[in-house]
Design a protein around this motif. Structure first.
Motif, PDB file in Angstrom:
ATOM      1  N   UNK A 137      33.967 -13.550  41.117  1.00  0.00           N
ATOM      2  CA  UNK A 137      34.697 -13.221  39.894  1.00  0.00           C
ATOM      3  C   UNK A 137      33.683 -12.774  38.853  1.00  0.00           C
ATOM      4  N   UNK A 138      33.953 -11.684  38.155  1.00  0.00           N
ATOM      5  CA  UNK A 138      32.984 -11.174  37.188  1.00  0.00           C
ATOM      6  C   UNK A 138      32.871 -12.079  35.965  1.00  0.00           C
ATOM      7  N   UNK A 139      31.664 -12.205  35.431  1.00  0.00           N
ATOM      8  CA  UNK A 139      31.429 -13.023  34.240  1.00  0.00           C
ATOM      9  C   UNK A 139      31.789 -12.272  32.965  1.00  0.00           C
ATOM     10  N   UNK A 140      31.793 -10.946  33.023  1.00  0.00           N
ATOM     11  CA  UNK A 140      31.981 -10.138  31.810  1.00  0.00           C
ATOM     12  C   UNK A 140      33.416  -9.650  31.590  1.00  0.00           C
ATOM     13  N   UNK A 141      34.357 -10.024  32.468  1.00  0.00           N
ATOM     14  CA  UNK A 141      35.742  -9.558  32.313  1.00  0.00           C
ATOM     15  C   UNK A 141      36.687 -10.405  33.141  1.00  0.00           C
ATOM     16  N   UNK A 142      37.944 -10.397  32.756  1.00  0.00           N
ATOM     17  CA  UNK A 142      39.000 -11.059  33.505  1.00  0.00           C
ATOM     18  C   UNK A 142      39.674 -10.005  34.390  1.00  0.00           C
ATOM     19  N   UNK A 143      39.852 -10.303  35.655  1.00  0.00           N
ATOM     20  CA  UNK A 143      40.461  -9.327  36.554  1.00  0.00           C
ATOM     21  C   UNK A 143      41.902  -8.991  36.163  1.00  0.00           C
ATOM     22  N   UNK A 144      42.601  -9.916  35.534  1.00  0.00           N
ATOM     23  CA  UNK A 144      43.997  -9.704  35.150  1.00  0.00           C
ATOM     24  C   UNK A 144      44.141  -8.759  33.959  1.00  0.00           C
ATOM     25  N   UNK A 145      43.056  -8.509  33.265  1.00  0.00           N
ATOM     26  CA  UNK A 145      43.101  -7.685  32.053  1.00  0.00           C
ATOM     27  C   UNK A 145      42.743  -6.228  32.359  1.00  0.00           C
ATOM     28  N   UNK A 146      43.084  -5.373  31.425  1.00  0.00           N
ATOM     29  CA  UNK A 146      42.752  -3.950  31.519  1.00  0.00           C
ATOM     30  C   UNK A 146      41.237  -3.796  31.412  1.00  0.00           C
ATOM     31  N   UNK A 147      40.640  -3.050  32.320  1.00  0.00           N
ATOM     32  CA  UNK A 147      39.198  -2.822  32.267  1.00  0.00           C
ATOM     33  C   UNK A 147      38.832  -1.796  31.194  1.00  0.00           C
ATOM     34  N   UNK A 148      39.584  -0.714  31.156  1.00  0.00           N
ATOM     35  CA  UNK A 148      39.285   0.388  30.244  1.00  0.00           C
ATOM     36  C   UNK A 148      40.544   0.729  29.441  1.00  0.00           C
ATOM     37  N   UNK A 149      40.700   0.161  28.244  1.00  0.00           N
ATOM     38  CA  UNK A 149      41.912   0.395  27.449  1.00  0.00           C
ATOM     39  C   UNK A 149      42.178   1.874  27.178  1.00  0.00           C
ATOM     40  N   UNK A 150      41.129   2.676  26.971  1.00  0.00           N
ATOM     41  CA  UNK A 150      41.343   4.103  26.715  1.00  0.00           C
ATOM     42  C   UNK A 150      41.990   4.806  27.905  1.00  0.00           C
ATOM     43  N   UNK A 151      41.731   4.319  29.111  1.00  0.00           N
ATOM     44  CA  UNK A 151      42.376   4.891  30.291  1.00  0.00           C
ATOM     45  C   UNK A 151      43.806   4.371  30.409  1.00  0.00           C
ATOM     46  N   UNK A 152      43.992   3.079  30.254  1.00  0.00           N
ATOM     47  CA  UNK A 152      45.317   2.469  30.431  1.00  0.00           C
ATOM     48  C   UNK A 152      46.348   3.042  29.468  1.00  0.00           C
ATOM     49  N   UNK A 153      45.933   3.405  28.275  1.00  0.00           N
ATOM     50  CA  UNK A 153      46.861   3.956  27.277  1.00  0.00           C
ATOM     51  C   UNK A 153      47.413   5.318  27.668  1.00  0.00           C
ATOM     52  N   UNK A 154      46.783   6.006  28.591  1.00  0.00           N
ATOM     53  CA  UNK A 154      47.216   7.347  29.002  1.00  0.00           C
ATOM     54  C   UNK A 154      48.377   7.315  29.989  1.00  0.00           C
ATOM     55  N   UNK A 155      48.578   6.170  30.642  1.00  0.00           N
ATOM     56  CA  UNK A 155      49.665   6.051  31.615  1.00  0.00           C
ATOM     57  C   UNK A 155      51.004   5.896  30.913  1.00  0.00           C
ATOM     58  N   UNK A 156      52.086   6.354  31.561  1.00  0.00           N
ATOM     59  CA  UNK A 156      53.441   6.066  31.073  1.00  0.00           C
ATOM     60  C   UNK A 156      53.748   4.589  31.291  1.00  0.00           C
ATOM     61  N   UNK A 157      53.374   4.076  32.462  1.00  0.00           N
ATOM     62  CA  UNK A 157      53.525   2.665  32.824  1.00  0.00           C
ATOM     63  C   UNK A 157      52.231   2.230  33.481  1.00  0.00           C
ATOM     64  N   UNK A 158      51.857   0.962  33.274  1.00  0.00           N
ATOM     65  CA  UNK A 158      50.610   0.453  33.846  1.00  0.00           C
ATOM     66  C   UNK A 158      50.805  -1.004  34.228  1.00  0.00           C
ATOM     67  N   UNK A 159      50.266  -1.382  35.404  1.00  0.00           N
ATOM     68  CA  UNK A 159      50.404  -2.751  35.886  1.00  0.00           C
ATOM     69  C   UNK A 159      49.115  -3.172  36.591  1.00  0.00           C
ATOM     70  N   UNK A 160      48.729  -4.421  36.393  1.00  0.00           N
ATOM     71  CA  UNK A 160      47.582  -5.010  37.083  1.00  0.00           C
ATOM     72  C   UNK A 160      48.072  -6.260  37.809  1.00  0.00           C
ATOM     73  N   UNK A 161      47.722  -6.368  39.078  1.00  0.00           N
ATOM     74  CA  UNK A 161      48.039  -7.561  39.863  1.00  0.00           C
ATOM     75  C   UNK A 161      46.757  -8.037  40.535  1.00  0.00           C
ATOM     76  N   UNK A 162      46.550  -9.345  40.517  1.00  0.00           N
ATOM     77  CA  UNK A 162      45.354  -9.934  41.123  1.00  0.00           C
ATOM     78  C   UNK A 162      45.803 -10.928  42.192  1.00  0.00           C
ATOM     79  N   UNK A 163      45.136 -10.880  43.328  1.00  0.00           N
ATOM     80  CA  UNK A 163      45.458 -11.726  44.470  1.00  0.00           C
ATOM     81  C   UNK A 163      44.210 -12.499  44.899  1.00  0.00           C
TER      82      UNK A 163
END
Length: 180
Positions: A137-163
């Motif tokens: 698991x990365x120390x600098x980020x949560x896998x459940x969160x958006x990695x790059x907000x500037x990219x995520x904002x460009x989608x019509x819909x966006x979803x992250x799932x972690x297993x």
């Protein structure tokens, strides 16, 4: 799921995971040499999809064409699988998004052992996915969160799932990506 006596080829890579807190929410990911190879394995009942439909009551498959793969050698087992998928309705937006993901994915730390950038048509929209496997698991980020907000904002819909990864054995070193 390996090669069979008739020369059928198994997946290049595969992962199995379940959602934390819900062991019945299962993810099977397999990477194949081609869509035709995966279809032949389905036909001989020797694919992850065939296996899943034999053992699970509610099973759906989603197939993505992979255009970028990152593999980092590691003796460590995968501990987590992250699937981030966005949908575009604007023509051509998916091409720009795939390029951004190709540029940024290699910048992720060594905790990530592999990643795939893929796309598929979904009715009149295009879905772009970034699937990643993690050895730690990365120390600098949560896998459940958006990695790059500037990219995520460009989608019509966006979803992250972690297993949480479940060891399923090596598939070898031998891509179309099927998320099942």
């Amino acid at each position: 799921l390996a090669a069979d006596a008739e020369g059928g080829v198994g997946p290049i890579r595969e992962h199995l995971g379940c959602r934390p807190g819900d062991p019945l929410d299962v993810l099977v990911i397999s990477s194949w040499q081609s869509a035709e190879t995966a279809a032949r394995a389905d036909a001989r009942d020797a694919s992850p999809l065939a296996l899943a439909t034999r053992h699970l009551t509610d099973c759906a498959a989603t197939h993505f064409e992979v255009d970028e793969t990152i593999l980092r050698r590691s003796p460590d087992e995968t501990v987590a699988i992250r699937v981030a998928t966005g949908r575009f309705s604007k023509p051509g937006a998916d091409i720009e998004m795939q390029e951004l993901l190709r540029q940024r994915a290699p910048l992720i730390g060594e905790e990530m052992s592999e990643a795939y950038v893929g796309r598929r048509m979904a009715n009149r929209a295009v879905e772009v996915t970034f699937v990643s496997a993690w050895r730690r698991l990365p120390a600098d980020r949560q896998l459940e969160e958006v990695f790059w907000p500037d990219i995520a904002l460009r989608y019509d819909d966006f979803d992250v799932a972690v297993y949480t990864a479940i060891p399923c054995g090596p598939a070898g070193e031998r891509g179309a990506l099927a998320i099942e």
